[in-house]
Design an enzyme around this catalytic site. Structure first.
Site, mmCIF file in Angstrom:
data_model
loop_
_atom_site.group_PDB
_atom_site.id
_atom_site.type_symbol
_atom_site.label_atom_id
_atom_site.label_comp_id
_atom_site.label_asym_id
_atom_site.label_seq_id
_atom_site.Cartn_x
_atom_site.Cartn_y
_atom_site.Cartn_z
ATOM 1 N N ARG A 52 15.744 47.876 32.645
ATOM 2 C CA ARG A 52 15.031 48.087 31.387
ATOM 3 C C ARG A 52 14.625 46.731 30.811
ATOM 4 N NH1 ARG A 52 18.741 51.060 27.297
ATOM 5 N NH2 ARG A 52 19.501 48.944 27.258
ATOM 6 N N LYS A 73 32.468 50.525 42.083
ATOM 7 C CA LYS A 73 33.500 51.102 41.234
ATOM 8 C C LYS A 73 33.166 50.843 39.765
ATOM 9 C CE LYS A 73 36.772 47.343 41.118
ATOM 10 N NZ LYS A 73 36.873 47.165 39.710
ATOM 11 N N LYS A 102 36.657 41.017 52.394
ATOM 12 C CA LYS A 102 37.252 39.675 52.495
ATOM 13 C C LYS A 102 37.803 39.472 53.906
ATOM 14 C CE LYS A 102 38.542 39.425 47.590
ATOM 15 N NZ LYS A 102 37.957 38.248 46.966
ATOM 16 N N GLU A 146 45.576 37.026 38.497
ATOM 17 C CA GLU A 146 44.395 36.260 38.075
ATOM 18 C C GLU A 146 44.780 35.383 36.903
ATOM 19 O OE1 GLU A 146 40.432 38.465 38.639
ATOM 20 O OE2 GLU A 146 41.751 39.920 37.710
ATOM 21 N N ASP A 186 41.516 49.359 37.096
ATOM 22 C CA ASP A 186 40.542 48.356 37.541
ATOM 23 C C ASP A 186 40.809 47.900 38.979
ATOM 24 O OD1 ASP A 186 38.421 46.474 37.310
ATOM 25 O OD2 ASP A 186 39.804 44.893 36.702
ATOM 26 N N HIS A 193 41.561 48.155 45.030
ATOM 27 C CA HIS A 193 41.918 47.022 45.896
ATOM 28 C C HIS A 193 43.373 47.087 46.397
ATOM 29 C CE1 HIS A 193 38.220 45.737 44.242
ATOM 30 N NE2 HIS A 193 38.660 45.002 43.248
HETATM 31 C C1 BG6 Z 1 37.099 43.300 40.356
HETATM 32 C C2 BG6 Z 1 37.748 43.608 39.032
HETATM 33 O O1 BG6 Z 1 37.049 44.445 41.159
HETATM 34 O O2 BG6 Z 1 37.831 42.290 41.024
HETATM 35 C C3 BG6 Z 1 37.888 42.357 38.202
HETATM 36 O O3 BG6 Z 1 36.976 44.572 38.331
HETATM 37 C C4 BG6 Z 1 38.560 41.253 38.981
HETATM 38 O O4 BG6 Z 1 38.608 42.631 37.005
HETATM 39 C C5 BG6 Z 1 37.868 41.063 40.317
HETATM 40 O O5 BG6 Z 1 38.496 40.059 38.223
HETATM 41 C C6 BG6 Z 1 38.585 40.046 41.172
HETATM 42 O O6 BG6 Z 1 37.884 39.809 42.354
HETATM 43 P P1 BG6 Z 1 38.192 38.548 43.251
HETATM 44 O O7 BG6 Z 1 37.329 38.748 44.445
HETATM 45 O O8 BG6 Z 1 37.830 37.352 42.440
HETATM 46 O O9 BG6 Z 1 39.652 38.604 43.541
#
Ligand code: BG6
Length: 511
Positions: free
Chosen positions: A66, A173, A207, A241, A260, A265
């Site tokens: 948009r 997702k 990965k 993180e 999340d 993952h």
């Molecule tokens: C995403 C999440 O799927 O993965 C994020 O929504 C997260 O919250 C991210 O920060 C981390 O990805 P990576 O590849 O940096 O470990």
């Protein structure tokens, strides 16, 4: 010259996966092209693929959003994002070739006129750049827009592949926020696209180190015999993180860390770590084994005891003062959203009965690290004095997903000297030291796989639904009981998480 028995000449074998896999004539349409994911990951990945010679010369990229943009404005946005975020060096000639195939369609998702123009543009690119009718539609948009976008694709004849070509849908997702909503989403998507046309992205599967879990386990002989309840004490899967939620308050609040990343993952990492060997390295066989193991995952009977959630409070990170979650822009100051989650799961089958799998994730933790640690039982008997092994912990095999990708084995060794003293040492394999090639970004690999129609690294509907079956009772429990425990930013999470393991006589690794 006769061929050595059993040896297949790779030059004659189209299935040889060591040859660079190059996408055939094709194009990619990105919905939600103005979003963060598109700018930081998708556009740079497309450029990196082109730069590595893995895209066809006529590859075309259509952005849909948009915005009142012309094709040139869109190309400029892609240019900037490539310059800022791509992995490989910028080369003008590659950029020019790519830019020639870029188009932009301004419009809302319910705008029929915009979708008519999209259809015309696809036809125009087919004629001008030889994309042969092969297009993937990447829905980098919030799930509430999925129904509209897929219906529009259907209505305007974009989801049906012309004879001899393909059409695919790529979905990001979150795949729902619980089992019910995931099922609804899946139904909406499958009303328009057949299961083999749908590619769900879980970027962890793209990965290198995650794919290496299967190589490590099934291409070697020394790990698999001890990869079971007879030798393994427990498994810890950590995704930590150091960042906070950044500008993602709108997405994150109400979703939280478990939805999340545990739902997708971490449960995928668990599945790859715990699954049986697939009959072949193809999508059907992999899905079958992952699904079997996800179905065997047992949710803890005592959710108060075996799950923990936390929320970061103000603290220090990398020498900087950072605010707490409740003070972040756009967050409800009463929010109960978890930014840390830890759960203890069991895999209820013959291989793993009684072996806990501890999963944890959090924002604003001590450092960024993702790893899978398989911790082994102590030796059943020791001929040494107790004092000799006082400093010895348990053997462990640690797969470091990121950063410093590699594998570490921890075991006991005699300390040099006249007395018998045994201490932990490690044996390290680091990608950076063993290979000269640098690892491609997950999105490079996954976009290429979509264009090639290779579904090995994409979770199926059933896996997504099974993961929600595991998470739903935990989220329900948290909804009904109290608030997440606060933890100071820059530390390793709430105290309750340490207590959870201490009750089992174990402790979290401090990576
Ligand atoms: C995403 C999440 O799927 O993965 C994020 O929504 C997260 O919250 C991210 O920060 C981390 O990805 P990576 O590849 O940096 O470990």
């Amino acid at each position: 010259m006769s061929e050595i028995s059993g040896w297949v000449n790779p030059l004659r074998d189209p299935q040889d996966r060591r040859l660079p896999r190059i996408a055939g004539p094709s194009g990619l349409v990105i919905f939600g092209v103005t979003g963060d994911l598109s700018r930081k990951k998708l556009m740079p990945a497309v450029y990196d693929l082109a730069n590595r010679g893995l895209l066809p010369p006529g590859f075309s990229l259509i952005g849909f959003a948009r915005r009142d943009w012309e094709n040139e404005d869109f190309a400029q946005i892609v240019h900037d994002s490539v310059k800022e975020h791509s992995r490989t060096p910028f080369r003008e000639e590659i950029w020019q070739q790519l830019a020639d195939g870029m188009r932009f369609i301004p419009g809302e998702f319910d705008d029929d006129e915009a979708f008519r123009r999209l259809r015309e543009t696809v036809d125009e690119l087919d004629a001008a750049r030889g994309t042969s009718g092969n297009f993937a539609f990447y829905l980098s948009v919030p799930p509430k827009f999925f129904p509209k976008v897929v219906q529009q694709l259907k209505k305007h004849g974009l989801s049906d592949a012309p004879e001899g070509s393909w059409r695919r849908a790529v979905i990001e997702k979150p795949f729902g926020h619980d089992l019910g909503s995931a099922q609804e989403l899946n139904q909406v998507v499958h009303e328009v696209f057949a299961p083999d046309q749908v590619f769900r992205i879980d970027h962890y599967l793209g990965k290198e180190t995650v794919q290496n879990i299967l190589a490590l386990r099934f291409a070697n002989t020394m790990f698999e015999p001890i990869w079971n309840r007879s030798y393994v004490d427990h498994v810890q899967i950590t995704m930590a993180e150091d960042i906070g939620i950044g500008g993602r308050a709108g997405y994150y609040d109400g979703i939280g860390s478990a939805r999340d990343v545990i739902q997708n993952h971490l449960l995928q990492l668990l599945a790859l770590t715990a699954m049986e060997e697939p009959g072949a390295f193809d999508a059907e066989s992999l899905v079958a084994e992952k699904l079997k193991v996800l179905k065997a995952v047992k949710v803890p009977a005592d959710l108060g005891r075996d799950t923990v959630r936390g929320q970061y409070a103000a603290g220090w990170q990398g020498g900087e003062k950072v605010v707490g979650y409740l003070q972040e822009d756009g967050i409800d100051p009463q929010s109960k959203t978890d930014t840390y989650a830890a759960v203890k799961l069991e895999v209820d089958n013959r291989r793993w009965a009684g072996v806990p799998f501890y999963l944890r994730t959090g924002k604003r933790l001590g450092r960024r690290v993702t790893e899978i640690a398989v911790v082994f039982q102590r030796a059943p008997h020791s001929p040494f004095d107790r004092t000799a092994t006082e400093e010895l912990s348990q053997n462990a095999l640690v797969i470091r997903v990121q950063p410093d990708e590699g594998v570490t084995v921890r075991f006991g060794s005699k300390v040099p000297g006249t007395s018998m003293e045994i201490r932990d040492v490690t044996m390290d394999f680091a990608y950076g030291e063993s290979f000269t090639e640098s690892s491609p970004e997950a999105y490079e690999r996954l976009i290429l796989d979509v264009l090639l129609g290779d579904a090995n690294l994409f979770p199926r509907t059933e896996e997504v639904e099974e993961s929600w079956r595991i998470l739903d009772p935990i989220e329900d429990h948290w909804d009904r009981h109290g608030r997440p425990e606060q933890y100071t930013a820059g530390t390793w999470g709430p105290k309750a998480a340490d207590k959870m393991l201490a009750r089992d006589g174990r402790s979290w690794r401090r990576p």
